[in-house]
Design a protein around this motif. Structure first.
Motif: not given
Length: 142
Positions: A55-64, A80-87
């Protein structure tokens, strides 16, 4: 608990202590867990979204998530993994939803953590369960 908080942007709008409190609320009594929460800019989250979700778009959160719910019974530390957040995206959503930035930030952190815990929202029934729990948890911090 081993919680790594990475900030590749200047302002994330939430303290490390509050983030840890949120993690402990989502994973009560779990001291054997390890995870990272990464606060990133729009360019990085868009790139991650494009590479991993197509998906070629900004999103709020992605979890792996690294594992499934079997971590509950495991001994020793479990990653458990990683969480990426865009404030910046969170800020836009807060304005759109007429809530404070802090409330939306807490919501998105909880949302990302619930994904690490095995929750998903692809199927309507699962979405109702996840979002209901998410909103219940948010109330503990407002």
């Amino acid at each position: 608990m081993n919680l790594i908080i990475n900030r590749s942007i200047k302002t994330v709008g939430i303290s490390n202590k509050k983030i840890k409190d949120i993690v402990m609320t989502v994973f009560p009594g779990k001291t054997n867990i390890s995870l990272s929460i990464n606060f990133v800019g729009e360019k990085r989250i868009k790139n991650i979204n494009k590479i991993y979700r197509k998906k070629d778009a900004v999103t709020d959160v992605i979890s792996f998530a690294n594992i499934d719910n079997d971590f509950i019974s495991q001994k020793g530390e479990v990653d458990l993994g990683d969480v990426f957040i865009c404030t910046k995206q969170i800020s836009r959503q807060a304005r759109e939803n007429n809530v404070s930035f802090q409330e939306e930030n807490i919501r998105i952190i909880i949302h990302g953590l619930l994904h690490l815990k095995g929750y998903d929202h692809v199927i309507k029934k699962d979405a109702e369960k996840m979002f209901s729990l998410q909103e219940k948890l948010i109330k503990k911090f407002l």
